[in-house]
Write a protein that holds these residues in place. Structure first.
Motif, mmCIF file in Angstrom:
data_model
loop_
_atom_site.group_PDB
_atom_site.id
_atom_site.type_symbol
_atom_site.label_atom_id
_atom_site.label_comp_id
_atom_site.label_asym_id
_atom_site.label_seq_id
_atom_site.Cartn_x
_atom_site.Cartn_y
_atom_site.Cartn_z
ATOM 1 N N THR A 62 9.834 -3.134 68.553
ATOM 2 C CA THR A 62 9.925 -2.181 67.462
ATOM 3 C C THR A 62 11.208 -1.381 67.611
ATOM 4 N N LEU A 63 11.990 -1.331 66.554
ATOM 5 C CA LEU A 63 13.267 -0.643 66.573
ATOM 6 C C LEU A 63 13.054 0.853 66.436
ATOM 7 N N ALA A 64 13.824 1.629 67.185
ATOM 8 C CA ALA A 64 13.658 3.072 67.170
ATOM 9 C C ALA A 64 14.090 3.651 65.827
ATOM 10 N N ASP A 65 13.268 4.546 65.278
ATOM 11 C CA ASP A 65 13.600 5.254 64.052
ATOM 12 C C ASP A 65 14.601 6.348 64.394
ATOM 13 N N PRO A 66 15.783 6.392 63.717
ATOM 14 C CA PRO A 66 16.819 7.355 64.105
ATOM 15 C C PRO A 66 16.435 8.806 63.861
ATOM 16 N N ILE A 67 15.494 9.065 62.955
ATOM 17 C CA ILE A 67 15.098 10.450 62.686
ATOM 18 C C ILE A 67 13.917 10.864 63.570
ATOM 19 N N GLU A 68 12.994 9.955 63.783
ATOM 20 C CA GLU A 68 11.850 10.267 64.651
ATOM 21 C C GLU A 68 12.244 10.294 66.123
ATOM 22 N N HIS A 69 13.124 9.378 66.526
ATOM 23 C CA HIS A 69 13.512 9.265 67.938
ATOM 24 C C HIS A 69 15.026 9.165 68.061
ATOM 25 N N PRO A 70 15.741 10.229 67.716
ATOM 26 C CA PRO A 70 17.210 10.144 67.707
ATOM 27 C C PRO A 70 17.824 9.829 69.066
ATOM 28 N N GLU A 71 17.230 10.356 70.134
ATOM 29 C CA GLU A 71 17.819 10.155 71.452
ATOM 30 C C GLU A 71 17.785 8.686 71.871
ATOM 31 N N ARG A 72 16.816 7.938 71.357
ATOM 32 C CA ARG A 72 16.722 6.517 71.697
ATOM 33 C C ARG A 72 17.751 5.684 70.952
ATOM 34 N N VAL A 73 18.264 6.225 69.867
ATOM 35 C CA VAL A 73 19.262 5.509 69.063
ATOM 36 C C VAL A 73 20.678 5.774 69.562
ATOM 37 N N LEU A 74 20.925 6.994 70.048
ATOM 38 C CA LEU A 74 22.281 7.404 70.406
ATOM 39 C C LEU A 74 22.671 6.909 71.789
ATOM 40 N N ASP A 75 23.873 6.364 71.888
ATOM 41 C CA ASP A 75 24.388 6.000 73.205
ATOM 42 C C ASP A 75 25.103 7.204 73.815
ATOM 43 N N GLU A 76 25.606 7.007 75.023
ATOM 44 C CA GLU A 76 26.223 8.129 75.750
ATOM 45 C C GLU A 76 27.456 8.650 75.020
ATOM 46 N N LYS A 77 28.207 7.755 74.403
ATOM 47 C CA LYS A 77 29.408 8.173 73.681
ATOM 48 C C LYS A 77 29.062 9.070 72.509
ATOM 49 N N LYS A 78 27.988 8.754 71.756
ATOM 50 C CA LYS A 78 27.582 9.571 70.619
ATOM 51 C C LYS A 78 27.017 10.916 71.075
ATOM 52 N N ARG A 79 26.305 10.932 72.201
ATOM 53 C CA ARG A 79 25.689 12.183 72.676
ATOM 54 C C ARG A 79 26.730 13.234 73.055
ATOM 55 N N ARG A 80 27.936 12.798 73.381
ATOM 56 C CA ARG A 80 28.975 13.762 73.772
ATOM 57 C C ARG A 80 29.276 14.749 72.657
ATOM 58 N N TRP A 81 29.080 14.314 71.390
ATOM 59 C CA TRP A 81 29.362 15.225 70.282
ATOM 60 C C TRP A 81 28.341 16.356 70.193
ATOM 61 N N LEU A 82 27.252 16.239 70.926
ATOM 62 C CA LEU A 82 26.198 17.264 70.881
ATOM 63 C C LEU A 82 26.250 18.198 72.072
ATOM 64 N N GLN A 83 27.135 17.949 73.014
ATOM 65 C CA GLN A 83 27.186 18.783 74.215
ATOM 66 C C GLN A 83 27.653 20.198 73.872
ATOM 67 N N PRO A 84 27.041 21.231 74.481
ATOM 68 C CA PRO A 84 27.444 22.622 74.213
ATOM 69 C C PRO A 84 28.895 22.861 74.605
ATOM 70 N N ARG A 85 29.547 23.763 73.872
ATOM 71 C CA ARG A 85 30.928 24.127 74.190
ATOM 72 C C ARG A 85 30.929 25.337 75.121
ATOM 73 N N HIS A 86 31.829 25.349 76.018
ATOM 74 C CA HIS A 86 31.930 26.466 76.961
ATOM 75 C C HIS A 86 33.394 26.855 77.127
ATOM 76 N N GLY A 87 33.608 28.051 77.617
ATOM 77 C CA GLY A 87 34.927 28.502 78.043
ATOM 78 C C GLY A 87 36.009 28.333 77.003
ATOM 79 N N VAL A 88 37.033 27.560 77.383
ATOM 80 C CA VAL A 88 38.228 27.417 76.562
ATOM 81 C C VAL A 88 37.908 26.784 75.207
ATOM 82 N N VAL A 89 37.000 25.794 75.193
ATOM 83 C CA VAL A 89 36.682 25.115 73.946
ATOM 84 C C VAL A 89 36.039 26.082 72.956
#
Length: 897
Positions: free
Chosen positions: A658-685
């Motif tokens: 069964t393929l993961a539903d991107p809205i019900e289970h977003p973390e199962r759909v996203l690879d490590e490269k995509k997850r980087r866009w969700l990382q919190p910003r700190h300091g200089v950024v």
């Protein structure tokens, strides 16, 4: 081994005999690499050569010299072995098209008098009906003990007699573009002359690997694509299927250096390249066009090939070894030839007919003169008969006549038609119109038989005019005929149906006609969802057009409502693809969903079936649940037609059941490269973001006199979605300047990949201000998963639900994605109305006008209430409908205010 020569020695037989006898001398050198679904098979000259001679002995014992033996089945190692064995045995090889209709097949079998047919189990039942007395030999039964297997005929010992060079070697039936097919016998000498010609053309070099993506029943691929390379000891590469991904795979993994194909394939190749570039955004497209123009100028003016350097990544993706694109079978568009040369390949063009075995002229690599088909090959004479030219023809134009060792001796069983085309002194009337220029290059202007002469005496070659009308995106294909002394056309629309289809086609025809002389304008047309009748090399079967036109005209708009293509009407290659479980499931799913859209393997999923980005999501989820095959965003981006979808399904690796539903289970759909866009910003950024927010606010207020209304209605905290109308690239800057900095730090933006992620600078800026990549066409699963992950983290989204800028400034339809997100998370949705940006920086304008921009924040809406207020087939659709209605009203009211 040297190429076959035309010098024949009765003591040693024809040069075809010598070339076939010598196959084994090349030992372990690869003769064939044939691609399959997940792998490829390699066959050596030694292996194939031994099998050819053994089968030739078996055939020679059963078949009379000069007797026709048919080949009807999918091309592969066994097909090639059988063809060469029949040639060597003294029989006559007769390759047949597996797509021949029953009536045509019956005519061919009766006319040729065949008693032996090499075929496949798929054709057995049909042939048992059509030729009950014939001996059927199965090419796809490998068991040597099987009574009907081709291997059961092999004889390991014995000698083979020499064949007379004048004896018939092959029998081809013309493809029937203007009537029932005629039998064209070609002698050993005819074929040997062509092999010698090919050796002299410089199209191939020693060690070349020749990609052959054509059906071998036609004389051009049979002689020039198969026999020619084998006579030179080259390797043939045969793709698994004639789809874009599989052709690219065969070119790359087969290390192809030469392609022998037809213009339609090269058009598809070039269009596929430009489409991939366009998907990367405006800057990539502009850069590609600039480099292409530079390379084209260098090639035309100085004869320098810059393409291999300027387009090095493209060549690397295709294996880096492809050198020559050889084109035949029909005319190659001169502009396309130049574009292919500009990309860094050498284009070779040939001209000929089945009756000439086939080559009459060649324009070899490196000497391209687009618009011509080259000079006569050595040993062939050409002349023009101006008396056969219709009135109004240009000076020097007439019917092309040819004489040489490659000309056939006459049609089988048709002496009257033979006398009509062959003179007593050996001149063959080609039926083609053309002229010779001062340098001896031949120009072909069309067929005598298909030429349309208007009442005013104007001459029209339908194929040229068809290409002009078919340039319009609303027209998929078009066939022109003459009715009541006026031009008519049978048109297959680019979209499969719809209430306004006839009006859209009428507008398209009128748009093209406005640029044409009056005598080239259509007086009437009929629409059909069924593809035009064509030969396997892409030529329209003119004799079928009249009947098809009358049928479509009688059916009216019902001609656009057609059931999916029946399995028996598909090509052998497509039926092979459908044996894959996931492919079969996809066809069943599409056939059920689009029962009256004329579904075929060539149907364009977006343009004809309306499969948009969200429909892709449904399709991939459905297929994942049924087959466990997951299509990546990259794979979806390569798909245009149903056949492309099939190929990607075959190439994909099976995933979970069964393929993961991107809205019900977003973390199962996203690879490590995509997850980087969700990382919190700190300091200089984060500090950089604050600085950019402040600078943007100063610019928008100073230059565009930004005014903000209703900001107090924003929820003070928690997740939410700001739904904004979109008419200008200034919109996100205006919204960013209207929001408080503290709230901006809690919000993520949905940014189109074609703009916000098109270069390193925008990539860095996107990370700083929390833009997540949204690709509404090919990356819908990951885009929705990123948006869902933001809301799951209790953050907010700034979203442009139209999916693109409005050309008029009026609110466009919303994409379904926002409804799916609000259905799942039920967070407050705040309508945001942007006014004035469409005047400050409208579509097509590069520099903005310094006019006033207003941003209105409306009261937050509850998705549950929207679902009760809207109409639609499900909750997400109802939310979208109600939100769109509310925002359309609010946008109008904000304009009045």
């Amino acid at each position: 081994m040297s190429a076959a020569t035309t010098a024949e020695d009765p003591a040693t037989g024809s040069s075809l005999d010598r070339f076939i006898d010598a196959l084994t001398e090349r030992g372990q050198h690869p003769l064939l690499q044939q691609f399959q679904a997940q792998q490829s098979q390699r066959h050596t000259y030694g292996q194939i050569g031994e099998q050819v001679l053994a089968l030739a002995r078996g055939v020679q014992r059963r078949v009379e010299p000069g007797e026709a033996v048919a080949l009807l089945g999918s091309e592969g190692p066994a097909w090639i072995i059988a063809a060469l064995a029949i040639l060597r045995s003294g029989a006559v090889v007769m390759p047949l098209d597996v797509q021949l209709g029953d009536d045509t097949l019956a005519h061919v079998l009766e006319d040729s008098g065949v008693r032996w047919i090499f075929t496949t189990t798929r054709q057995r039942e049909r042939l048992t009906r059509q030729a009950p007395q014939a001996h059927l030999v199965m090419l796809d039964e490998e068991d040597e003990e099987a009574r009907v297997s081709w291997r059961s005929l092999m004889q390991k010992d014995g000698s083979l007699p020499a064949n007379d060079s004048a004896a018939p070697a092959a029998l081809f039936y013309t493809s029937g573009t203007t009537g029932p097919p005629k039998g064209v016998p070609l002698s050993h000498a005819n074929l040997a002359f062509q092999l010698d010609t090919l050796a002299r053309t410089d199209i191939t070099h020693p060690g070349d690997r020749v990609l052959l993506p054509l059906p071998l029943h036609h004389v051009y691929p049979f002689v020039i694509g198969m026999l020619g390379p084998l006579s030179l000891g080259l390797t043939l590469v045969i793709p698994y299927a004639l789809t874009g991904p599989q052709l690219m795979r065969a070119i790359r993994d087969g290390h192809a250096t030469v392609i022998i194909a037809v213009p339609r394939l090269y058009r598809s190749l070039f269009d596929g390249i430009t489409a991939r570039v366009a998907q990367r955004g405006r800057m990539a497209r502009a850069l590609f066009q600039g480099l292409l123009h530079l390379s084209l100028v260098a090639r035309k003016r100085w004869g320098v090939y810059l393409g291999r350097v300027l387009f090095r990544p493209l060549h690397a993706q295709m294996g880096g070894q492809l050198r020559v694109l050889a084109s035949g079978g029909s005319a190659l568009d001169p502009s396309l030839a130049w574009q292919l040369e500009a990309l860094g390949w050498q284009v070779a063009v040939g001209y000929g007919l089945t009756e000439t075995a086939p080559l009459l002229t060649v324009d070899p690599p490196g000497q391209l003169r687009p618009g011509t088909v080259g000079k006569a090959v050595p040993g062939v004479e050409l002349r023009i008969d101006p008396q056969a030219a219709p009135e109004g023809s240009k000076d020097g134009e007439g019917e092309i006549l040819a004489r040489g060792p490659n000309i056939f001796a006459g049609y089988r069983n048709q002496p009257d038609k033979t006398r009509a085309v062959l003179s007593d002194d050996g001149w063959f009337r080609s039926g083609d119109l053309g002229w010779l220029d001062a340098d001896g290059y031949l120009h072909v202007s069309g067929r005598v038989s298909t030429l349309i002469v208007t009442e005013g005496g104007e001459n029209i070659q339908p194929d040229e005019l068809e290409a002009r009308y078919a340039e319009h995106p609303a027209i998929k294909e078009l066939g022109i005929l003459q009715r009541n002394n006026q031009l008519a056309a049978l048109i297959v629309p680019s979209a499969g149906g719809g209430d306004n289809m006839r009006a859209r086609i009428r507008d398209a025809v009128g748009h093209i006609a406005a640029e044409l002389p009056s005598y080239q304008r259509l007086a009437e047309f009929a629409l059909s969802a069924k593809p035009l009748p064509r030969t396997r090399l892409g030529k329209i079967q003119r004799h079928s057009l009249e009947q098809r036109y009358e049928q479509a005209q009688a059916e009216g708009d019902q001609a656009l409502q057609r059931e999916p293509l029946a399995l028996e009407e598909m090509s052998a290659e497509d039926r092979n693809l459908l044996e894959h479980p996931a492919v079969r499931r996809s066809w069943e799913w599409l056939a059920q969903r689009y029962p009256k859209r004329g579904l075929t393997p060539d149907s364009h999923l977006q343009l004809e079936l309306g499969v948009d980005s969200l429909e892709w999501l449904n399709l991939t989820l459905e297929l994942g649940q049924r087959t466990g095959v997951e299509l990546s965003d990259e794979a979806i981006g390569r798909i245009e037609t149903v056949r492309d979808l099939w190929q990607e399904l075959i190439d994909a690796r099976g995933g979970a059941a069964t393929l993961a539903d991107p809205i019900e289970h977003p973390e199962r759909v996203l690879d490590e490269k995509k997850r980087r866009w969700l990382q919190p910003r700190h300091g200089v950024v984060r500090a950089s973001a604050s600085t950019l927010y402040g600078l943007n606010r100063l610019l928008m207020r100073g230059l565009f006199r930004l005014r903000v209304y209703g900001r107090e209605q924003l929820p003070e905290q928690g997740p939410m979605i700001l739904a904004c109308n979109h008419a200008s690239y200034l919109d996100p800057f205006a919204v960013g300047a209207a929001l408080p900095t503290a709230r901006l730090h809690t919000l993520y933006w949905g940014g189109w990949t074609g703009v916000a992620f098109s270069n390193p600078l925008t990539l860095m800026g996107s990370r700083i201000v929390q833009i997540i990549p949204i690709d509404p066409e090919q990356g819908v699963r990951s885009s929705l998963a990123l948006a869902a992950a933001v809301l799951e983290r209790d953050q907010g989204l700034i979203w442009f639900p139209e999916g693109g800028r409005s050309p008029s400034g009026e609110l466009q339809d919303f994409r379904r994605g926002i409804g799916m997100l609000l259905q799942r998370f039920s967070v407050p949705v705040v309508p945001v109305y942007i006014r004035g940006s469409e005047k400050a920086l409208p579509l097509g304008r590069r520099l903005p006008r310094l006019t006033s921009i207003k941003v209105h924040f409306d009261a937050a809406l509850d998705p549950k209430q929207l679902a009760q207020q809207g109409e639609g087939e499900d909750e997400a659709a109802r939310i979208v409908a109600a939100l769109h209605r509310h925002m359309a009203r609010g946008l109008a009211e904000s304009g009045r205010g």
